[in-house]
Enzyme design. Sequence first.
Site, PDB file in Angstrom:
ATOM      1  N   TYR A 147       8.477  -3.698  31.370  1.00 22.74           N
ATOM      2  CA  TYR A 147       9.343  -2.953  32.296  1.00 22.74           C
ATOM      3  C   TYR A 147       8.519  -2.222  33.358  1.00 22.74           C
ATOM      4  O   TYR A 147       8.820  -2.278  34.550  1.00 22.74           O
ATOM      5  CB  TYR A 147      10.179  -1.960  31.485  1.00 22.74           C
ATOM      6  CG  TYR A 147      11.200  -1.167  32.269  1.00 22.74           C
ATOM      7  CD1 TYR A 147      12.411  -1.732  32.644  1.00 22.74           C
ATOM      8  CD2 TYR A 147      10.955   0.159  32.613  1.00 22.74           C
ATOM      9  CE1 TYR A 147      13.353  -1.000  33.344  1.00 22.74           C
ATOM     10  CE2 TYR A 147      11.891   0.905  33.302  1.00 22.74           C
ATOM     11  CZ  TYR A 147      13.093   0.327  33.666  1.00 22.74           C
ATOM     12  OH  TYR A 147      14.022   1.057  34.353  1.00 22.74           O
ATOM     13  N   LYS A 198       8.521  -2.751  37.397  1.00 21.45           N
ATOM     14  CA  LYS A 198       8.902  -1.686  38.328  1.00 21.45           C
ATOM     15  C   LYS A 198       7.746  -1.319  39.263  1.00 21.45           C
ATOM     16  O   LYS A 198       7.976  -0.947  40.422  1.00 21.45           O
ATOM     17  CB  LYS A 198       9.383  -0.461  37.546  1.00 21.45           C
ATOM     18  CG  LYS A 198      10.685  -0.701  36.779  1.00 21.45           C
ATOM     19  CD  LYS A 198      11.821  -1.102  37.705  1.00 21.45           C
ATOM     20  CE  LYS A 198      13.169  -1.121  37.006  1.00 21.45           C
ATOM     21  NZ  LYS A 198      14.274  -1.467  37.921  1.00 21.45           N
TER      22      LYS A 198
HETATM   23  P1  NDP Z   1      22.625  -0.482  32.971  1.00 16.56           P
HETATM   24  O1  NDP Z   1      22.059  -1.217  31.814  1.00 16.56           O
HETATM   25  O2  NDP Z   1      23.692   0.511  32.740  1.00 16.56           O
HETATM   26  O3  NDP Z   1      23.152  -1.553  34.059  1.00 16.56           O
HETATM   27  C1  NDP Z   1      22.366  -2.648  34.411  1.00 16.56           C
HETATM   28  C2  NDP Z   1      23.122  -3.485  35.429  1.00 16.56           C
HETATM   29  O4  NDP Z   1      22.337  -4.649  35.750  1.00 16.56           O
HETATM   30  C3  NDP Z   1      24.446  -3.989  34.909  1.00 16.56           C
HETATM   31  O5  NDP Z   1      25.390  -3.958  35.954  1.00 16.56           O
HETATM   32  C4  NDP Z   1      24.144  -5.420  34.512  1.00 16.56           C
HETATM   33  O6  NDP Z   1      25.312  -6.197  34.562  1.00 16.56           O
HETATM   34  C5  NDP Z   1      23.141  -5.807  35.593  1.00 16.56           C
HETATM   35  N1  NDP Z   1      22.319  -6.947  35.229  1.00 16.56           N
HETATM   36  C6  NDP Z   1      21.426  -7.033  34.209  1.00 16.56           C
HETATM   37  N2  NDP Z   1      20.892  -8.261  34.175  1.00 16.56           N
HETATM   38  C7  NDP Z   1      21.458  -8.980  35.189  1.00 16.56           C
HETATM   39  C8  NDP Z   1      21.322 -10.304  35.662  1.00 16.56           C
HETATM   40  N3  NDP Z   1      20.482 -11.201  35.097  1.00 16.56           N
HETATM   41  N4  NDP Z   1      22.071 -10.696  36.734  1.00 16.56           N
HETATM   42  C9  NDP Z   1      22.921  -9.833  37.316  1.00 16.56           C
HETATM   43  N5  NDP Z   1      23.074  -8.551  36.927  1.00 16.56           N
HETATM   44  C10 NDP Z   1      22.355  -8.135  35.871  1.00 16.56           C
HETATM   45  O7  NDP Z   1      21.377   0.156  33.721  1.00 16.56           O
HETATM   46  P2  NDP Z   1      21.238   1.508  34.566  1.00 16.56           P
HETATM   47  O8  NDP Z   1      22.452   1.731  35.398  1.00 16.56           O
HETATM   48  O9  NDP Z   1      20.757   2.559  33.686  1.00 16.56           O
HETATM   49  O10 NDP Z   1      20.005   1.101  35.508  1.00 16.56           O
HETATM   50  C11 NDP Z   1      20.169   0.562  36.805  1.00 16.56           C
HETATM   51  C12 NDP Z   1      18.799   0.385  37.429  1.00 16.56           C
HETATM   52  O11 NDP Z   1      18.113   1.630  37.439  1.00 16.56           O
HETATM   53  C13 NDP Z   1      17.895  -0.587  36.664  1.00 16.56           C
HETATM   54  O12 NDP Z   1      17.098  -1.316  37.569  1.00 16.56           O
HETATM   55  C14 NDP Z   1      17.034   0.340  35.854  1.00 16.56           C
HETATM   56  O13 NDP Z   1      15.798  -0.251  35.511  1.00 16.56           O
HETATM   57  C15 NDP Z   1      16.867   1.497  36.812  1.00 16.56           C
HETATM   58  N6  NDP Z   1      16.507   2.748  36.163  1.00 16.56           N
HETATM   59  C16 NDP Z   1      17.352   3.346  35.247  1.00 16.56           C
HETATM   60  C17 NDP Z   1      16.991   4.539  34.660  1.00 16.56           C
HETATM   61  C18 NDP Z   1      17.883   5.244  33.698  1.00 16.56           C
HETATM   62  O14 NDP Z   1      17.448   6.285  33.187  1.00 16.56           O
HETATM   63  N7  NDP Z   1      19.084   4.779  33.429  1.00 16.56           N
HETATM   64  C19 NDP Z   1      15.710   5.164  34.954  1.00 16.56           C
HETATM   65  C20 NDP Z   1      14.908   4.465  35.915  1.00 16.56           C
HETATM   66  C21 NDP Z   1      15.317   3.308  36.493  1.00 16.56           C
HETATM   67  P3  NDP Z   1      25.602  -7.493  33.620  1.00 16.56           P
HETATM   68  O15 NDP Z   1      25.037  -7.171  32.266  1.00 16.56           O
HETATM   69  O16 NDP Z   1      27.085  -7.647  33.655  1.00 16.56           O
HETATM   70  O17 NDP Z   1      24.913  -8.641  34.286  1.00 16.56           O
END
Ligand code: NDP
Length: 256
Positions: A164, A168
């Site tokens: 990860y 990033k």
């Molecule tokens: P979630 O797990 O809640 O959401 C992830 C999203 O990505 C979902 O909408 C999922 O939809 C989508 N996704 C995952 N894989 C795929 C794929 N192959 N194709 C299309 N869509 C995909 O994550 P967060 O909202 O917590 O995180 C959002 C972003 O922020 C990420 O990049 C994460 O790394 C980053 N982030 C989050 C932090 C946190 O504390 N939450 C901290 C730092 C960064 P679906 O499964 O339907 O495809």
Amino acid sequence: MADEKNRRIQVDLSGQTAIVTGASRGIGKAIAMRLAASGAKVACVARSADKLTETADAIAAAGGTAEVHPCDVTDSAAVTKLVEDLAEKWGGIDIVVNNAGITKDTLIPRMEDEMWDAVIATNLRSVFLFTRAASLVMMRKRSGRIINISSVSGLMGNPGQSNYSASKAGVIGLTRTVAQELAGRKVTVNAVCPGFIASEMTDALGPAILDEVKKRIPAKRLGEAEEVADAVLYLASNSAAYITGEVITIDGGLTP
Ligand code: NDP
């Protein structure tokens, strides 16, 4: 005293179009809702059509405009086609927010090839695919905003997250390079590094770890998805036209 809503930044994105990946829940959903509430027409992208429809319905209920586009962001042909189709239909794309991401955590001796490849593909390759496709469209129009959601893990590292944090950190390198390539065409490319934000991704850590995490954060709380969305909205706005290749950390003071 101004109420909470009035203290948030207000930006007029009327007539603008945006793609938000990972818009089916969490931070991506909050970003899609915020851009739409500011007047942008938003294409919501993720794999789950049902969850995307919930986002689009919430946007419509709030008076905004959204489209549902189920797509695996690691699929080169599908991403290229989606961006080309939207650009043709909309006459351009103003904003792309690369937010989709996953974790598959374990310590390095146990990190399997599949765990490495899946995280790099979803978190880094997807940003490359959308950025490459959107850059052509935006360069032609001589305007555009690409906003990539990285993470403090990409800055500091985090035990159990070699895949990860590498993905990033890669997003940050990609952001800084493409920002330099596109600046002359008035396309800005920036990254946002959230710390610990309340979402399904952090829920998965469990309450005991989250309590420890909160003690380490100077602000003593997790961030809200809406706080990340506010930064994205600012970077998408005209006010941020001279900011490019920048990395904004949103972490309650976690990184030194
Ligand atoms: P979630 O797990 O809640 O959401 C992830 C999203 O990505 C979902 O909408 C999922 O939809 C989508 N996704 C995952 N894989 C795929 C794929 N192959 N194709 C299309 N869509 C995909 O994550 P967060 O909202 O917590 O995180 C959002 C972003 O922020 C990420 O990049 C994460 O790394 C980053 N982030 C989050 C932090 C946190 O504390 N939450 C901290 C730092 C960064 P679906 O499964 O339907 O495809």
